[in-house]
Design a protein around this motif. Structure first.
Motif, PDB file in Angstrom:
ATOM      1  N   TRP A 184      18.957  -6.082   3.179  1.00 43.33           N
ATOM      2  CA  TRP A 184      17.811  -6.952   2.942  1.00 43.33           C
ATOM      3  C   TRP A 184      17.635  -7.997   4.037  1.00 43.33           C
ATOM      4  CZ3 TRP A 184      13.222  -7.374   1.428  1.00 43.33           C
ATOM      5  CH2 TRP A 184      12.612  -8.616   1.223  1.00 43.33           C
ATOM      6  N   PRO A 185      18.695  -8.659   4.534  1.00 45.28           N
ATOM      7  CA  PRO A 185      18.484  -9.592   5.647  1.00 45.28           C
ATOM      8  C   PRO A 185      17.818  -8.947   6.863  1.00 45.28           C
ATOM      9  CG  PRO A 185      20.625  -9.969   4.675  1.00 45.28           C
ATOM     10  CD  PRO A 185      20.083  -8.723   4.031  1.00 45.28           C
ATOM     11  N   ALA A 186      18.084  -7.662   7.107  1.00 44.79           N
ATOM     12  CA  ALA A 186      17.427  -6.970   8.216  1.00 44.79           C
ATOM     13  C   ALA A 186      15.990  -6.599   7.863  1.00 44.79           C
ATOM     14  CB  ALA A 186      18.218  -5.722   8.592  1.00 44.79           C
ATOM     15  N   VAL A 187      15.776  -6.109   6.641  1.00 46.47           N
ATOM     16  CA  VAL A 187      14.457  -5.623   6.237  1.00 46.47           C
ATOM     17  C   VAL A 187      13.454  -6.765   6.093  1.00 46.47           C
ATOM     18  CG1 VAL A 187      13.216  -4.553   4.314  1.00 46.47           C
ATOM     19  CG2 VAL A 187      15.310  -3.509   5.178  1.00 46.47           C
ATOM     20  N   ARG A 188      13.896  -7.911   5.596  1.00 45.96           N
ATOM     21  CA  ARG A 188      12.942  -8.996   5.346  1.00 45.96           C
ATOM     22  C   ARG A 188      12.344  -9.557   6.626  1.00 45.96           C
ATOM     23  NH1 ARG A 188      17.173 -13.618   3.206  1.00 45.96           N
ATOM     24  NH2 ARG A 188      18.189 -14.033   5.213  1.00 45.96           N
ATOM     25  N   GLN A 189      12.949  -9.259   7.770  1.00 42.16           N
ATOM     26  CA  GLN A 189      12.411  -9.709   9.053  1.00 42.16           C
ATOM     27  C   GLN A 189      11.318  -8.782   9.578  1.00 42.16           C
ATOM     28  OE1 GLN A 189      13.467 -12.627  10.135  1.00 42.16           O
ATOM     29  NE2 GLN A 189      15.011 -12.759   8.515  1.00 42.16           N
ATOM     30  N   VAL A 190      11.136  -7.633   8.937  1.00 45.53           N
ATOM     31  CA  VAL A 190      10.170  -6.640   9.425  1.00 45.53           C
ATOM     32  C   VAL A 190       8.770  -7.002   8.943  1.00 45.53           C
ATOM     33  CG1 VAL A 190       9.496  -4.217   9.383  1.00 45.53           C
ATOM     34  CG2 VAL A 190      11.926  -4.841   9.472  1.00 45.53           C
ATOM     35  N   PRO A 191       7.815  -7.187   9.835  1.00 46.39           N
ATOM     36  CA  PRO A 191       6.436  -7.457   9.399  1.00 46.39           C
ATOM     37  C   PRO A 191       5.899  -6.312   8.546  1.00 46.39           C
ATOM     38  CG  PRO A 191       6.702  -7.908  11.743  1.00 46.39           C
ATOM     39  CD  PRO A 191       7.946  -7.193  11.303  1.00 46.39           C
ATOM     40  N   GLY A 192       5.283  -6.664   7.437  1.00 49.53           N
ATOM     41  CA  GLY A 192       4.672  -5.649   6.590  1.00 49.53           C
ATOM     42  C   GLY A 192       5.497  -5.211   5.404  1.00 49.53           C
ATOM     43  N   ILE A 193       6.742  -5.663   5.275  1.00 48.31           N
ATOM     44  CA  ILE A 193       7.553  -5.339   4.097  1.00 48.31           C
ATOM     45  C   ILE A 193       7.279  -6.383   3.019  1.00 48.31           C
ATOM     46  CG2 ILE A 193       9.890  -5.100   3.180  1.00 48.31           C
ATOM     47  CD1 ILE A 193       9.030  -2.800   4.974  1.00 48.31           C
ATOM     48  N   THR A 194       6.845  -5.943   1.848  1.00 47.60           N
ATOM     49  CA  THR A 194       6.471  -6.882   0.790  1.00 47.60           C
ATOM     50  C   THR A 194       7.551  -7.071  -0.260  1.00 47.60           C
ATOM     51  OG1 THR A 194       5.416  -5.219  -0.619  1.00 47.60           O
ATOM     52  CG2 THR A 194       4.065  -6.194   1.111  1.00 47.60           C
ATOM     53  N   GLY A 195       8.531  -6.176  -0.336  1.00 47.06           N
ATOM     54  CA  GLY A 195       9.600  -6.359  -1.314  1.00 47.06           C
ATOM     55  C   GLY A 195      10.457  -5.127  -1.468  1.00 47.06           C
ATOM     56  N   THR A 196      11.586  -5.312  -2.154  1.00 46.44           N
ATOM     57  CA  THR A 196      12.503  -4.208  -2.442  1.00 46.44           C
ATOM     58  C   THR A 196      13.063  -4.379  -3.841  1.00 46.44           C
ATOM     59  OG1 THR A 196      14.464  -5.364  -1.573  1.00 46.44           O
ATOM     60  CG2 THR A 196      13.191  -4.022  -0.017  1.00 46.44           C
ATOM     61  N   LEU A 198       8.644  -1.557  -0.700  1.00 43.70           N
ATOM     62  CA  LEU A 198       7.191  -1.629  -0.713  1.00 43.70           C
ATOM     63  C   LEU A 198       6.705  -2.250   0.585  1.00 43.70           C
ATOM     64  CD1 LEU A 198       8.289  -2.410  -3.834  1.00 43.70           C
ATOM     65  CD2 LEU A 198       5.856  -2.121  -4.249  1.00 43.70           C
ATOM     66  N   ALA A 199       5.596  -1.719   1.110  1.00 46.43           N
ATOM     67  CA  ALA A 199       5.122  -2.151   2.418  1.00 46.43           C
ATOM     68  C   ALA A 199       3.614  -1.994   2.520  1.00 46.43           C
ATOM     69  CB  ALA A 199       5.810  -1.347   3.522  1.00 46.43           C
ATOM     70  N   VAL A 200       3.053  -2.636   3.531  1.00 46.57           N
ATOM     71  CA  VAL A 200       1.619  -2.548   3.749  1.00 46.57           C
ATOM     72  C   VAL A 200       1.240  -1.328   4.582  1.00 46.57           C
ATOM     73  CG1 VAL A 200       1.350  -5.047   3.564  1.00 46.57           C
ATOM     74  CG2 VAL A 200       1.701  -4.013   5.810  1.00 46.57           C
ATOM     75  N   SER A 201       2.234  -0.676   5.209  1.00 48.76           N
ATOM     76  CA  SER A 201       1.933   0.483   6.051  1.00 48.76           C
ATOM     77  C   SER A 201       3.150   1.383   6.165  1.00 48.76           C
ATOM     78  CB  SER A 201       1.497   0.030   7.449  1.00 48.76           C
ATOM     79  OG  SER A 201       2.587  -0.568   8.145  1.00 48.76           O
ATOM     80  N   VAL A 202       2.913   2.625   6.551  1.00 47.38           N
ATOM     81  CA  VAL A 202       4.001   3.557   6.826  1.00 47.38           C
ATOM     82  C   VAL A 202       4.803   3.072   8.030  1.00 47.38           C
ATOM     83  CG1 VAL A 202       4.560   5.923   7.509  1.00 47.38           C
ATOM     84  CG2 VAL A 202       2.782   5.507   5.813  1.00 47.38           C
ATOM     85  N   LYS A 233       0.813  -1.216   0.000  1.00 48.95           N
ATOM     86  CA  LYS A 233       0.000   0.000   0.000  1.00 48.95           C
ATOM     87  C   LYS A 233       0.849   1.269   0.000  1.00 48.95           C
ATOM     88  CE  LYS A 233      -3.937  -2.218   0.311  1.00 48.95           C
ATOM     89  NZ  LYS A 233      -4.892  -2.244  -0.838  1.00 48.95           N
ATOM     90  N   PHE A 234       2.128   1.142   0.353  1.00 46.20           N
ATOM     91  CA  PHE A 234       3.004   2.303   0.451  1.00 46.20           C
ATOM     92  C   PHE A 234       4.349   1.998  -0.187  1.00 46.20           C
ATOM     93  CE2 PHE A 234      -0.116   2.848   3.734  1.00 46.20           C
ATOM     94  CZ  PHE A 234      -0.413   4.199   3.689  1.00 46.20           C
ATOM     95  N   LEU A 235       4.999   3.061  -0.645  1.00 48.35           N
ATOM     96  CA  LEU A 235       6.276   2.951  -1.344  1.00 48.35           C
ATOM     97  C   LEU A 235       7.252   3.975  -0.785  1.00 48.35           C
ATOM     98  CD1 LEU A 235       8.073   2.036  -3.799  1.00 48.35           C
ATOM     99  CD2 LEU A 235       6.961   3.874  -5.099  1.00 48.35           C
ATOM    100  N   GLN A 236       8.458   3.527  -0.477  1.00 52.04           N
ATOM    101  CA  GLN A 236       9.538   4.445  -0.110  1.00 52.04           C
ATOM    102  C   GLN A 236      10.546   4.480  -1.247  1.00 52.04           C
ATOM    103  OE1 GLN A 236      11.293   4.676   3.959  1.00 52.04           O
ATOM    104  NE2 GLN A 236      13.182   4.083   2.937  1.00 52.04           N
TER     105      GLN A 236
END
Length: 209
Positions: free
Chosen positions: A124-136, A151-155, A96-99
Motif C-alpha cells: 500500500w505505501p507503494a500503491v498510494r503514490q501512484v496517480p489514479g489509484i482510488t483505493g484497495t 480500484l483505479a481511474v484507468s487501466v 472506473k476500473f477494478l483489479q
C-alpha cells in the motif's frame, strides 16, 4: 464486515446496462456493492463480478439470474470473505476500473500473516503514490485464501501500481518463500461502485480478521 464475491457470465454487450440494476436489486440490504465486467467478450457474452458488502453476521445472496436485454446474466453462488483492510486513495475522481487478485485457499497462518504485513507495510505505501489509484481492499476467506481489490481511474493506473509494487524491496524479515503469487488476476471495467465507509469495515470485520 464481509464481502461476497459472485462471478457472473453472459452479460450483454457494453451498450446494454439494464441488467446491472436487476442484479443489484437481488441484494437490497447490502452495505455497498461493486459490479464489474471483463474487458473482452466471448460468444456467450461478457464475464464479470458482483461484489456485495454485508455485516459479518448477515446472510447474503446466493446464485441467481438476471435477464439482460440481449442474454441472461448467470450469477454464480457467492464466496464469502472478511474485509480485513480497506485503504482510500487521495484521488477525487470516481473509480472506473477494478483489479481482482485472487489467492485460492487453503492457506496457513504464516502465509496469511505475511500477506497482511506486506500489504500494509510495503504494497500500500507503494500503491498510494501512484496517480489514479482510488483505493484497495484486502479480504480473507475462512480457509485462508484471500482476495485483493484495487480500484483505479484507468487501466494505466493499475499497470503503474503493479510496476510500483514490483520495484519495492522486501521488508526486514520477509520470507520470499511465503510470497507466493496469485492464482488469478483480472482487470474489469466498473459499472457500479458504492463502497462502504472504511470505518464500517474496520469496526464490523468478520471472522478471521
Amino acid at each position: 464486515m464481509d464481502i461476497i464475491y459472485q462471478p457472473f457470465t453472459g452479460a450483454p454487450p457494453p451498450h446494454e446496462l439494464a441488467w446491472v440494476d436487476q442484479i443489484l436489486d437481488t441484494a437490497p440490504a447490502r452495505l455497498g456493492a461493486l459490479v464489474s465486467r471483463a474487458l473482452s467478450m466471448t460468444r456467450d457474452g461478457m464475464d464479470g463480478a458482483l461484489l456485495t458488502f454485508w455485516p459479518a453476521a448477515a446472510t447474503g445472496p446466493t446464485g441467481h439470474s438476471a435477464a439482460g436485454a440481449a442474454a441472461p446474466v448467470r450469477v454464480s453462488a457467492g464466496h464469502r470473505y472478511a474485509v480485513v483492510e480497506q485503504q482510500t486513495g487521495n484521488v477525487p475522481a470516481a473509480a472506473k476500473f477494478l483489479q481482482l487478485t485472487a489467492f485460492d485457499g487453503p492457506r496457513g497462518p504464516q502465509w496469511k500473516a505475511a500477506l497482511r504485513r506486506s500489504g500494509a507495510e510495503r504494497v500500500w505505501p507503494a500503491v498510494r503514490q501512484v496517480p489514479g489509484i482510488t483505493g484497495t481492499l484486502l479480504c480473507e476467506a475462512p480457509n485462508g485464501g484471500a482476495l485483493a481489490l484495487t480500484l483505479a481511474v484507468s487501466v494505466e493506473a493499475l499497470e503503474s501500481a503493479v510496476q510500483a509494487v514490483m520495484a519495492t524491496d522486501l521488508l526486514p524479515g520477509e520470507d520470499p518463500a511465503l510470497l507466493t503469487g496469485p492464482d488469478r488476476v483480472e482487470v474489469h471495467r466498473l459499472l457500479h461502485c458504492a463502497l462502504p465507509n472504511p470505518e464500517v469495515a474496520l469496526s464490523a470485520s468478520g471472522p478471521g480478521s
